[in-house]
Design a protein around this motif. Sequence first.
Motif, PDB file in Angstrom:
ATOM      1  N   PRO A  69       2.690   3.317  -1.392  1.00 42.23           N
ATOM      2  CA  PRO A  69       2.803   4.620  -2.739  1.00 42.23           C
ATOM      3  C   PRO A  69       1.683   5.073  -2.852  1.00 42.23           C
ATOM      4  N   ALA A  70       0.031   3.776  -2.832  1.00 40.21           N
ATOM      5  CA  ALA A  70      -1.137   4.863  -2.827  1.00 40.21           C
ATOM      6  C   ALA A  70      -1.351   5.371  -0.846  1.00 40.21           C
ATOM      7  N   LEU A  71      -0.686   5.124  -0.613  1.00 44.41           N
ATOM      8  CA  LEU A  71      -1.032   5.580   1.279  1.00 44.41           C
ATOM      9  C   LEU A  71       0.104   7.339   1.139  1.00 44.41           C
ATOM     10  N   THR A  93       0.670   9.041  -1.440  1.00 42.47           N
ATOM     11  CA  THR A  93      -0.003   9.915  -2.046  1.00 42.47           C
ATOM     12  C   THR A  93      -0.862  10.371  -1.760  1.00 42.47           C
ATOM     13  N   PHE A  94      -2.166   9.815  -1.530  1.00 38.47           N
ATOM     14  CA  PHE A  94      -2.820  10.477  -0.233  1.00 38.47           C
ATOM     15  C   PHE A  94      -2.362  11.451   0.931  1.00 38.47           C
ATOM     16  N   ASP A 143     -10.017   1.173  -8.564  1.00 36.83           N
ATOM     17  CA  ASP A 143      -8.950   1.934  -8.749  1.00 36.83           C
ATOM     18  C   ASP A 143      -7.694   1.636  -7.245  1.00 36.83           C
ATOM     19  N   GLY A 144      -7.542   1.768  -6.612  1.00 40.92           N
ATOM     20  CA  GLY A 144      -5.928   1.396  -6.014  1.00 40.92           C
ATOM     21  C   GLY A 144      -6.080   2.510  -5.904  1.00 40.92           C
ATOM     22  N   GLU A 145      -6.625   3.741  -4.785  1.00 39.74           N
ATOM     23  CA  GLU A 145      -6.605   4.490  -4.838  1.00 39.74           C
ATOM     24  C   GLU A 145      -7.093   4.943  -3.050  1.00 39.74           C
ATOM     25  N   VAL A 146      -6.439   5.360  -2.904  1.00 40.34           N
ATOM     26  CA  VAL A 146      -6.554   5.184  -0.896  1.00 40.34           C
ATOM     27  C   VAL A 146      -7.967   6.385  -0.376  1.00 40.34           C
ATOM     28  N   HIS A 164       0.922  -1.185  -0.128  1.00 44.01           N
ATOM     29  CA  HIS A 164       0.060  -0.310  -0.013  1.00 44.01           C
ATOM     30  C   HIS A 164       0.841   1.484  -0.033  1.00 44.01           C
ATOM     31  N   VAL A 178     -10.172   1.450   0.210  1.00 42.60           N
ATOM     32  CA  VAL A 178      -9.405   1.787  -0.721  1.00 42.60           C
ATOM     33  C   VAL A 178     -10.734   1.739  -2.252  1.00 42.60           C
TER      34      VAL A 178
END
Length: 170
Positions: free
Chosen positions: A13-15, A17-18, A66-69, A11, A63
Amino acid sequence: MPELQRLRLDHVPALLTFEQENRTYFAASIPDRGDAYFADFTARLSALLAEQAAGICHFHLLVAPDGEVLGRFNLVDVADGSAELGFRMAEKATRRGLATATVLHLCTLAATEYGLTTLRASVALDNTASRTVLTRTGFVPTGEEVQLNGRPGLGYVRNLRHGGPEDGAL
């Protein structure tokens, strides 16, 4: 439909970014994490995963497909059947009922998967959105006044053993 997932190393990279995209938004209602948080992000996440493996904490992400948090929902300081709830939502995911639905789901997980009987939370008095989520999900004010980075706040509790709102549960 967004899914509540237990925090995992993939998680990162997505976290990150969030957290970066919402930093200014979060700082308006909760204490800023500071630059060091972002500089040492992967190491911090590894430490959190070690705490989770030890059963001290339970970390979750909301989530999108698309995987975005879209949000973080944490149960920390687990001891004696109790834990502290903390959560934050991405600005673009607010006002859709997602935080309320996710906290309700997490209360069920806390009781059924983690064996918890009580959840506590603290929120700044001026954080109306989080106070509303807590109230809608069966948390009741304890009357305990707290300071959150110099801001006045209030403690809340939810009893997970009983089924009625009068017990601090839905």
